[in-house]
Design a protein around this motif. Structure first.
Motif, short mmCIF file in Angstrom:
data_model
loop_
_atom_site.label_atom_id
_atom_site.label_comp_id
_atom_site.label_asym_id
_atom_site.label_seq_id
_atom_site.Cartn_x
_atom_site.Cartn_y
_atom_site.Cartn_z
N ASN A 57 67.62 25.52 45.31
CA ASN A 57 67.30 26.09 44.00
C ASN A 57 67.86 27.51 43.91
OD1 ASN A 57 65.46 27.89 45.24
ND2 ASN A 57 63.88 26.31 45.23
N LYS A 83 66.02 25.31 50.14
CA LYS A 83 66.18 23.87 50.00
C LYS A 83 65.00 23.35 49.18
CE LYS A 83 68.88 22.93 54.08
NZ LYS A 83 69.20 21.96 55.12
N ASP A 84 65.30 22.47 48.22
CA ASP A 84 64.25 21.99 47.31
C ASP A 84 64.32 20.47 47.23
OD1 ASP A 84 62.21 21.94 45.45
OD2 ASP A 84 63.05 23.58 44.25
N GLY A 85 63.20 19.83 47.49
CA GLY A 85 63.16 18.38 47.45
C GLY A 85 62.93 17.75 48.82
N THR A 86 62.77 18.59 49.83
CA THR A 86 62.61 18.10 51.21
C THR A 86 61.53 17.02 51.30
OG1 THR A 86 63.27 20.26 52.04
CG2 THR A 86 62.10 18.80 53.59
N ARG A 87 60.38 17.32 50.73
CA ARG A 87 59.26 16.38 50.86
C ARG A 87 59.00 15.64 49.54
NH1 ARG A 87 55.30 15.59 54.11
NH2 ARG A 87 53.87 15.82 52.35
N PHE A 142 57.40 30.33 50.37
CA PHE A 142 57.51 28.87 50.47
C PHE A 142 57.04 28.32 51.81
CE2 PHE A 142 60.59 29.96 47.15
CZ PHE A 142 60.05 29.19 46.14
N HIS A 185 53.55 28.37 48.17
CA HIS A 185 53.78 27.26 47.23
C HIS A 185 53.62 25.91 47.92
CE1 HIS A 185 55.60 25.25 43.78
NE2 HIS A 185 56.44 24.63 44.60
N VAL A 186 54.20 25.81 49.10
CA VAL A 186 54.21 24.51 49.78
C VAL A 186 52.82 24.14 50.31
CG1 VAL A 186 55.04 23.47 51.93
CG2 VAL A 186 56.67 24.40 50.27
N ALA A 231 50.87 22.96 47.16
CA ALA A 231 51.35 21.74 46.50
C ALA A 231 51.28 20.52 47.41
CB ALA A 231 52.80 21.95 46.03
N HIS A 232 51.00 20.76 48.70
CA HIS A 232 51.01 19.67 49.68
C HIS A 232 49.90 18.66 49.39
CE1 HIS A 232 50.71 17.68 53.63
NE2 HIS A 232 51.97 18.05 53.79
N PRO A 233 50.15 17.37 49.63
CA PRO A 233 49.13 16.34 49.36
C PRO A 233 47.80 16.61 50.08
CG PRO A 233 51.21 15.32 50.04
CD PRO A 233 51.45 16.78 50.05
N ARG A 264 59.65 14.51 41.96
CA ARG A 264 60.30 15.62 41.25
C ARG A 264 61.76 15.31 40.98
NH1 ARG A 264 59.72 19.85 45.48
NH2 ARG A 264 58.99 18.17 46.83
N PHE A 311 61.92 21.92 35.48
CA PHE A 311 61.11 21.07 36.36
C PHE A 311 60.71 19.81 35.61
CE2 PHE A 311 57.12 19.58 38.10
CZ PHE A 311 57.32 19.67 39.46
N MET A 364 54.34 32.29 44.52
CA MET A 364 55.59 32.20 43.76
C MET A 364 55.44 32.73 42.33
SD MET A 364 57.93 28.81 43.05
CE MET A 364 56.92 28.19 41.71
C1 HEM Z 1 60.59 27.66 39.89
C2 HEM Z 1 59.70 26.74 40.20
C3 HEM Z 1 59.63 26.06 41.55
C4 HEM Z 1 60.34 26.30 42.69
C5 HEM Z 1 61.44 27.33 42.92
C6 HEM Z 1 59.86 25.37 43.68
C7 HEM Z 1 60.34 25.29 44.98
C8 HEM Z 1 59.85 24.46 45.96
C9 HEM Z 1 60.30 24.42 47.33
C10 HEM Z 1 61.39 25.32 47.91
C11 HEM Z 1 59.60 23.47 47.97
C12 HEM Z 1 59.73 23.08 49.46
C13 HEM Z 1 60.67 21.97 49.72
C14 HEM Z 1 60.24 20.60 49.27
O1 HEM Z 1 59.42 19.94 49.89
O2 HEM Z 1 60.72 20.19 48.22
C15 HEM Z 1 58.70 22.88 47.01
C16 HEM Z 1 57.82 21.87 47.26
C17 HEM Z 1 56.98 21.30 46.33
N1 HEM Z 1 56.80 21.70 45.04
FE1 HEM Z 1 57.80 23.18 44.10
N2 HEM Z 1 58.89 24.59 43.12
C18 HEM Z 1 58.71 24.98 41.82
C19 HEM Z 1 57.81 24.48 40.91
C20 HEM Z 1 56.92 23.47 41.18
C21 HEM Z 1 55.97 22.93 40.24
C22 HEM Z 1 55.78 23.40 38.79
C23 HEM Z 1 55.29 21.94 40.87
C24 HEM Z 1 54.19 21.02 40.36
C25 HEM Z 1 53.36 21.31 39.39
C26 HEM Z 1 55.83 21.84 42.22
C27 HEM Z 1 55.43 20.93 43.16
C28 HEM Z 1 55.90 20.86 44.45
C29 HEM Z 1 55.48 19.86 45.40
C30 HEM Z 1 54.51 18.71 45.15
C31 HEM Z 1 56.15 20.13 46.60
C32 HEM Z 1 56.06 19.36 47.91
C33 HEM Z 1 54.93 19.91 48.74
C34 HEM Z 1 54.85 19.15 50.06
O3 HEM Z 1 54.56 17.96 50.03
O4 HEM Z 1 55.10 19.76 51.09
N3 HEM Z 1 56.80 22.78 42.35
N4 HEM Z 1 58.86 23.50 45.79
#
Ligand code: HEM
Length: 437
Positions: free
Chosen positions: A237, A242-246, A306, A343-344, A347-349, A359, A380, A404
């Protein structure tokens, strides 16, 4: 009416695409596919994603590189006119996903005609397709439709068909919403590896809907900022992580069936008649990223945000990007390796009753604002089986506690019910499930 212009109805009639004509045109489209030139075949080899199936394409489909998404207000209060337009859109969208023009006539009828004789009179016709995708492959185009809560407000007799899960998203704490960028009656998400193909799809559907719908908001996204399959590297991002790993990936069938597709045994979100069975809900947030502020933060602070290393994407305290998050690990400094406001972590389960979402986010940059700051962020999109279970509680937790939030501004929100896919060979169109036959 000025010479050379056409009314909306006239335009659709000209295409043979009003009402039942649209279904017939679908068949005509199939015929034209069979007879399409070998040049088109070569160009589109490996570049098309099936439009039909149990579920709509564009959800679990391997994420394409480009997005053009548009939300519409419906202008008409004529139920039949709306149904006609949805039928027309279905035919056009299916053709475009095959790499064809929107109609058999397409963009180029008459362009090689002798202006002196014009034997077919085509010089006086408005081209049916806008033409910018004529020589391009489909670029794995998917076109996904969804319906917002406001469509069920009574204008079209759909009150009783609103799925219980389709509730306007609340304003979350800290949101700085721009009303014109929120909500909408209908959404179209076009994704392709070629930005011009995605733009062409939205442009032509918008044109065909003229007079029935008006654009409420639209957004271009470049560069996938999540992954929906395990192939390839995880994208980054605009914060450089890295975004989307999990993310849930298409091969995780159990989680996809439980947390993305609406199942038949979920009567609360399937709505009367179960018309959403096999569908999903699209949750949308436009998130401006305060990139100049972020770019001044030290690496340690960025990684704390993160709980992952910026280079490898591994969780802090772990080695590999895909390692589990070591929630019980404490570092020499005394703090947890995975900070509780990261954030992680939030947002984790494990912190969300086991809930996950699929996502499908995109980076966007729209030049600079009047202060000279990059006007960009993350568009998003998450797909879930039930927003009140898989999305809203997670978003609420993030709104309250996410570190964040210092670096982002949530500018929009929207939710849409995306019906199931159209069966192969059926005459159903995007309006069929919605209106109930
Ligand atoms: C600018 C906004 C955001 C950024 C830059 C961001 C970035 C990230 C990053 C870097 C990760 C860690 C890699 C991964 O597992 O994908 C992550 C995980 C995650 N994000 Fe975001 N995210 C944003 C917004 C959001 C929003 C709005 C939500 C939901 C309402 C969200 C839900 C999640 C979830 C569910 C995970 C996986 C957590 C896990 O299972 O470990 N994110 N995000």
């Amino acid at each position: 009416m000025p010479r050379g212009s056409v009314s909306r109805r006239g335009f659709l009639t000209g295409l043979g695409l009003t009402g039942l004509g649209a279904a017939a045109a679908g068949t005509a489209g199939a015929a034209s596919l069979a007879s399409c030139s070998s040049g088109e075949d070569d160009r589109n080899a490996g570049q098309t994603v099936p439009f039909r199936g149990d579920h709509q394409a564009g959800v679990t489909t391997a994420q394409q590189e480009h997005l053009h998404i548009v939300a519409f207000n419906v202008l008409t209060d004529d139920r039949d006119e709306l149904r006609d337009m949805l039928a027309t859109w279905t035919t056009m969208a299916e053709r475009m996903t095959r790499g064809e023009q929107t109609t058999d006539g397409g963009a180029l009828t008459g362009t090689d005609t002798d202006a002196n004789t014009d034997p077919d009179g085509t010089l006086n016709l408005v081209p049916e397709d806008t033409g910018e995708a004529v020589d391009l492959s489909a670029g794995r185009l998917t076109v996904t439709v969804g319906y917002g809560p406001s469509l069920f407000d009574g204008r079209f007799g759909l009150q009783d068909r609103r799925p219980a899960e389709l509730e306007t998203l609340p304003k979350f704490p800290g949101d700085q919403l721009v009303p014109d960028l929120c909500d909408g009656d209908i959404v179209i998400q076009a994704c392709s590896d070629d930005p011009q193909v995605a733009v062409h799809a939205v442009r032509n559907l918008t044109r065909a809907g003229s007079g029935v719908v008006e654009v409420r908001w639209s957004q271009l996204g470049y560069g996938a900022a999540s992954r929906t399959t395990k192939e390839g590297d995880t994208p980054r991002n605009l914060f450089g992580f890295k975004d989307g790993t999990r993310n849930i990936t298409a091969d995780e069938t159990d989680d996809i069936n439980n947390m993305v597709w609406v199942s038949a045994d979920r009567p609360d979100s399937a709505g009367p008649g179960g018309w959403m069975t096999g569908g999903t809900y699209m949750c949308v947030r436009r998130i401006r990223m305060l990139l100049e502020v972020w770019d001044r933060q030290i690496l340690d602070d960025q990684q704390h945000t993160f709980a992952r290393y910026k280079g490898s994407g591994a969780p802090i305290g772990a080695h590999d990007e895909f390692d589990d998050l070591p929630f019980d690990l404490y570092l020499g400094t005394g703090g947890p390796a995975i900070p509780r406001d990261s954030h992680v972590y939030l947002a984790h389960p494990d912190q969300n009753n086991g809930q996950r979402m699929l996502r499908r986010a995109y980076n966007f940059i729209e030049g600079s604002d009047s202060m000279g700051h990059l006007s960009g962020g993350l568009f998003f999109i998450a797909y879930v089986a039930a927003p009140s279970v898989n999305f809203t509680p997670v978003q609420m937790k993030l709104a309250h506690e996410d570190k964040m939030n210092e670096y982002v501004r949530y500018e929009s929100k929207a939710v849409f019910a995306c019906p199931p896919g159209l069966a192969e060979g059926s005459s159903a169109n995007w309006g069929t499930a919605l209106f109930g036959g």
